[in-house]
Design a protein around this motif. Structure first.
Motif, PDB file in Angstrom:
ATOM      1  N   ALA A  66      -3.758   2.950   0.190  1.00  0.00           N
ATOM      2  CA  ALA A  66      -4.277   1.822   0.965  1.00  0.00           C
ATOM      3  C   ALA A  66      -3.619   1.753   2.333  1.00  0.00           C
ATOM      4  O   ALA A  66      -4.161   1.119   3.249  1.00  0.00           O
ATOM      5  N   ASP A 137      -0.131  -7.468   6.144  1.00  0.00           N
ATOM      6  CA  ASP A 137      -0.550  -8.450   5.142  1.00  0.00           C
ATOM      7  C   ASP A 137       0.020  -7.980   3.806  1.00  0.00           C
ATOM      8  O   ASP A 137      -0.671  -7.368   2.991  1.00  0.00           O
ATOM      9  N   PRO A 139       0.949  -9.232   0.839  1.00  0.00           N
ATOM     10  CA  PRO A 139       0.341  -9.501  -0.479  1.00  0.00           C
ATOM     11  C   PRO A 139      -0.901  -8.647  -0.752  1.00  0.00           C
ATOM     12  O   PRO A 139      -1.231  -8.401  -1.914  1.00  0.00           O
ATOM     13  N   ALA A 140      -1.568  -8.173   0.311  1.00  0.00           N
ATOM     14  CA  ALA A 140      -2.783  -7.380   0.118  1.00  0.00           C
ATOM     15  C   ALA A 140      -2.486  -6.022  -0.510  1.00  0.00           C
ATOM     16  O   ALA A 140      -3.404  -5.368  -1.029  1.00  0.00           O
ATOM     17  N   TYR A 141      -1.221  -5.589  -0.493  1.00  0.00           N
ATOM     18  CA  TYR A 141      -0.881  -4.280  -1.035  1.00  0.00           C
ATOM     19  C   TYR A 141      -0.362  -4.346  -2.472  1.00  0.00           C
ATOM     20  O   TYR A 141      -0.001  -3.316  -3.045  1.00  0.00           O
ATOM     21  N   ARG A 144      -1.480  -1.754  -5.165  1.00  0.00           N
ATOM     22  CA  ARG A 144      -2.154  -0.656  -4.477  1.00  0.00           C
ATOM     23  C   ARG A 144      -1.133   0.393  -4.045  1.00  0.00           C
ATOM     24  O   ARG A 144       0.048   0.112  -3.868  1.00  0.00           O
ATOM     25  N   HIS A 165       6.705  -6.861  -2.831  1.00  0.00           N
ATOM     26  CA  HIS A 165       5.377  -7.477  -2.784  1.00  0.00           C
ATOM     27  C   HIS A 165       4.380  -6.764  -3.693  1.00  0.00           C
ATOM     28  O   HIS A 165       3.170  -7.010  -3.605  1.00  0.00           O
ATOM     29  N   ALA A 167       3.659  -3.452  -4.084  1.00  0.00           N
ATOM     30  CA  ALA A 167       3.033  -2.182  -3.717  1.00  0.00           C
ATOM     31  C   ALA A 167       3.514  -1.070  -4.653  1.00  0.00           C
ATOM     32  O   ALA A 167       4.684  -1.048  -5.060  1.00  0.00           O
TER      33      ALA A 167
END
Length: 281
Positions: A66, A137, A139-141, A144, A165, A167
């Motif tokens: 990602a 960002d 939290p988006a990872y 992922r 976080h 990842a």
């Protein structure tokens, strides 16, 4: 117009790895500032089979990530040399500073065809792990896959924060760094400079290199020469490097904004009164 007399030009001591300060050196010389290159770090391609295997595995599966994070221009250069094909436009890239972004752009990895995340510039810009993390960002990872490409060692803040976080982080090493032992010619050039009346300034762009300088100075020079070295002006581009310089013994430290243009401007401001003083004689 006054002709400058030999032997009175101020001198900047550049400590980046060999070949990585050529542009700055040329600009300084064009400004009437002599340059002594005294590399305090060596950069080389990764040679460890295990590390190279991990890098190759990651590159073979780039589209699974990602995000790919490069910590330096060296990480970009050595990774792309190993990749040997076009970077997939679907894989975003994050870098710590404009030098890495420029290395990506030279390979065609830039907006609008590619997503490249880089801390913003400006007078107060800081190009470091903290500034990059502020642009992500995080939290988006979570959950992922993220790839972090770096050299051997270095700070763990990026890796620790991404893992914290959530990842699924892979860390690979594309190059190695080591503290070199200066050759006889480099030592002789520095000894000659220190023995002269030339005003000089150290340009320190790595905390690791600054600590290496301190160990070299302690091993080679007597107290009087050490005092001359640490009494010289010192220019850095980050508070962390300035702190390392202060710990080494420097007390005339100028911290300027990141980037060669800002280092050049700061060194020109330092050199102007020195040059003007001699021109008036």
């Amino acid at each position: 117009m006054t002709t400058r007399r030999p032997g009175i030009r101020p001198c900047a001591i550049l400590t980046r790895p060999a070949g990585q300060a050529d542009g700055l050196a040329a600009a300084l010389r064009a400004s009437g500032i002599d340059v002594l290159t005294f590399p305090l770090l060596d950069i080389a391609p990764q040679s460890d089979d295990g590390q190279l295997g991990a890098l190759d595995d990651a590159l073979a599966n780039l589209c699974a990530y990602a995000l790919v994070v490069f910590v330096s221009p060296n990480a970009v250069t050595h990774t792309l040399q190993r990749l040997g094909r076009a970077w997939p436009a679907s894989v975003p890239v994050a870098v710590v500073g404009p030098g890495s972004a420029a290395a990506l752009a030279e390979a065609g990895i830039a907006a609008p065809t590619h997503a490249v995340i880089v801390p913003p510039g400006g007078a107060q810009a800081r190009f470091d792990s903290e500034s990059l993390l502020a642009q992500l960002d995080l939290p988006a990872y979570a959950g992922r896959h993220v790839l972090l490409v770096r050299g051997g060692g270095g700070r763990e803040l990026l890796a620790d924060t991404l893992r914290a976080h959530g990842a699924r982080l892979d860390v690979v090493s594309a190059y190695t760094r080591r503290a070199p032992a200066p050759g006889n010619a480099a030592w002789q050039a520095l000894d000659d400079l220190l023995a002269s009346a030339t005003r000089c300034a150290w340009v320190l762009t790595s905390s690791e290199a600054t600590r290496h300088l301190a160990s070299l100075v302690a091993a080679r020079y007597d107290a009087a020469t050490q005092a001359r070295i640490y009494g010289a002006d010192c220019f850095t581009s980050h508070a962390r490097i300035a702190n390392a310089a202060r710990a080494a013994g420097f007390d005339r430290i100028t911290q300027c904004a990141a980037g060669d243009d800002n280092l050049l401007a700061a060194l020109q401001s330092w050199a102007d009164p020195i040059q003007a003083k001699h021109d008036d004689r």
